[in-house]
Design a protein around this motif. Structure first.
Motif, PDB file in Angstrom:
ATOM      1  N   VAL A  31       0.538  -1.348   0.278  1.00 11.22           N
ATOM      2  CA  VAL A  31       0.279   0.188   0.294  1.00 11.22           C
ATOM      3  C   VAL A  31       0.927   1.403   0.037  1.00 11.22           C
ATOM      4  CG1 VAL A  31      -2.080  -1.494   1.008  1.00 11.22           C
ATOM      5  CG2 VAL A  31       0.458   0.076   2.589  1.00 11.22           C
ATOM      6  N   PRO A  32       0.655   2.445  -0.577  1.00  9.98           N
ATOM      7  CA  PRO A  32       0.892   3.285  -0.332  1.00  9.98           C
ATOM      8  C   PRO A  32       1.817   4.404   1.141  1.00  9.98           C
ATOM      9  CG  PRO A  32      -0.668   4.059  -1.396  1.00  9.98           C
ATOM     10  CD  PRO A  32      -0.848   2.839  -1.110  1.00  9.98           C
ATOM     11  N   PHE A  93       3.751  -5.381  -8.897  1.00  8.05           N
ATOM     12  CA  PHE A  93       3.656  -5.320  -8.254  1.00  8.05           C
ATOM     13  C   PHE A  93       2.680  -4.689  -7.747  1.00  8.05           C
ATOM     14  CE2 PHE A  93       7.016  -2.746  -6.753  1.00  8.05           C
ATOM     15  CZ  PHE A  93       6.134  -1.455  -6.368  1.00  8.05           C
ATOM     16  N   THR A  94       1.015  -4.918  -7.816  1.00 12.35           N
ATOM     17  CA  THR A  94      -0.082  -4.266  -7.688  1.00 12.35           C
ATOM     18  C   THR A  94       0.270  -3.371  -6.028  1.00 12.35           C
ATOM     19  OG1 THR A  94      -1.094  -5.099  -9.183  1.00 12.35           O
ATOM     20  CG2 THR A  94      -1.941  -3.848  -7.698  1.00 12.35           C
ATOM     21  N   VAL A  95      -0.051  -2.552  -5.578  1.00 13.71           N
ATOM     22  CA  VAL A  95      -0.065  -1.266  -4.660  1.00 13.71           C
ATOM     23  C   VAL A  95      -1.744  -1.278  -4.760  1.00 13.71           C
ATOM     24  CG1 VAL A  95       0.262   0.929  -3.868  1.00 13.71           C
ATOM     25  CG2 VAL A  95       1.869   0.164  -5.353  1.00 13.71           C
ATOM     26  N   GLN A  96      -2.128  -1.290  -3.145  1.00 10.86           N
ATOM     27  CA  GLN A  96      -3.503  -1.709  -3.011  1.00 10.86           C
ATOM     28  C   GLN A  96      -3.735  -0.185  -2.784  1.00 10.86           C
ATOM     29  OE1 GLN A  96      -5.297  -3.973  -3.904  1.00 10.86           O
ATOM     30  NE2 GLN A  96      -3.351  -5.805  -4.583  1.00 10.86           N
ATOM     31  N   PRO A  97      -5.021  -0.136  -2.630  1.00 10.70           N
ATOM     32  CA  PRO A  97      -5.393   1.640  -1.414  1.00 10.70           C
ATOM     33  C   PRO A  97      -5.243   1.617  -0.870  1.00 10.70           C
ATOM     34  CG  PRO A  97      -7.080   0.182  -2.840  1.00 10.70           C
ATOM     35  CD  PRO A  97      -6.362  -0.849  -3.441  1.00 10.70           C
ATOM     36  N   ARG A  98      -5.322   2.981  -0.119  1.00  8.64           N
ATOM     37  CA  ARG A  98      -4.925   2.741   2.046  1.00  8.64           C
ATOM     38  C   ARG A  98      -5.703   4.148   2.052  1.00  8.64           C
ATOM     39  NH1 ARG A  98      -3.766   0.211   6.386  1.00  8.64           N
ATOM     40  NH2 ARG A  98      -2.815   1.715   8.718  1.00  8.64           N
ATOM     41  N   GLU A  99      -6.337   4.308   2.844  1.00  7.42           N
ATOM     42  CA  GLU A  99      -6.779   5.464   3.414  1.00  7.42           C
ATOM     43  C   GLU A  99      -6.009   5.836   4.898  1.00  7.42           C
ATOM     44  OE1 GLU A  99      -8.852   7.997   1.782  1.00  7.42           O
ATOM     45  OE2 GLU A  99      -8.922   6.692  -0.057  1.00  7.42           O
TER      46      GLU A  99
END
Length: 274
Positions: A31-32, A93-99
């Motif tokens: 994630v970020p 690779f895949t970056v997933q969302p994160r709030e």
């Protein structure tokens, strides 16, 4: 019995965790502000890997395969990212969302919100010094990737918080804050070498420790520094004492973890990421 074994094997193969080792399960939080673990091609020695032009930590997992451990900056958007090896291989690779939540802090000293020109000059000089430390990349292998907590205490501020000082937005929170009393001893979460100490406008008394291959810890707001540049510290070794120096509203330890010059969530390395 054979049918049961075959069924169990197929069930295992259908689950990604069966192919993952301990390090991947611990650290792979893409994630970020997180970490991506990317498998590399089998080889006797690891390929040299870069992400966004910066060298990346590589280790053997379970003595079987090489993996790249990639720090993802908070500024990266969800979607597909990639690393590149010196063999020309490009691995996605895949970056997933994160709030991340917001935090509002009130400071009595307005200079710590909007410093004057003289202080801004000092702040810029100190920033360059610290950024240079974050960019260091040594050949040593980290002694451990499951880190120890540097202090035992309550977590008072999480990583990634959008921070507002006296109503004005500033950079997101780049580490973890532990609310512990002044004078609490600070322990190294892994072995390393002290690469920078200083007393800075925002961070106060500060220590940087290089754990190896771009994996760096920063500890700030200390009341006392008990190491010097060049010191080798063991896991659990004493670094200094908690305080409230710099821009701080009370005694606490702020702990950063940086990986390939990206500040990432230390909670990942102590197994408390949510």
């Amino acid at each position: 019995m054979n049918r049961l074994l075959i069924a169990a094997l197929f069930a295992c193969l259908s689950l990604p965790v069966c192919a993952e080792g301990f390090i991947t399960r611990l650290l792979n939080k893409p994630v970020p502000g997180g970490v991506a673990v990317v498998p590399l091609a089998e080889a006797d020695t690891p390929a040299r890997v870069r992400y966004q032009g910066k060298p990346v930590l590589t280790v053997r997992e379970d003595d079987k395969r090489w993996i790249a451990i990639v720090g993802i900056p908070l500024t990266v958007k969800p979607g597909t990212e990639h690393i590149e090896s010196d063999t020309g291989e490009r691995l996605n690779f895949t970056v997933q969302p994160r709030e991340y939540a917001s935090q509002h802090i009130t400071l009595r000293n307005q200079q710590q919100v909007n410093p004057d020109a003289a202080r801004l000059k000092r702040i810029q000089r100190e920033l360059e010094e610290q950024l240079e430390a974050y960019r260091q990349f040594s050949a040593r292998q980290p002694s451990n990737l499951l880190f120890d907590r540097p202090v035992d205490g309550r977590l008072s501020s999480a990583f990634g918080l959008r921070r507002f000082f006296n109503g004005e937005e500033r950079n997101p929170h780049s580490g973890l804050d532990f609310a512990v009393p002044t004078g609490t001893p600070i322990k190294a979460p892994a072995a390393g070498r002290v690469i920078l100490v200083g007393d800075y406008f925002f961070n106060g008394k500060t220590v940087f420790v290089d754990h190896g291959q771009g994996l760096i810890s920063m500890f700030c707001h200390l009341s006392a520094i008990d190491v010097k540049v060049g010191d080798e510290v063991v896991r659990g070794g004493h670094l200094g004492k908690v305080g409230a120096t710099g821009r701080a509203t009370g005694p606490h330890l702020h702990w950063n973890v940086s990986l390939n010059d990206a500040r990432v969530d230390p909670a990942i390395f102590i197994g408390t990421f949510k």
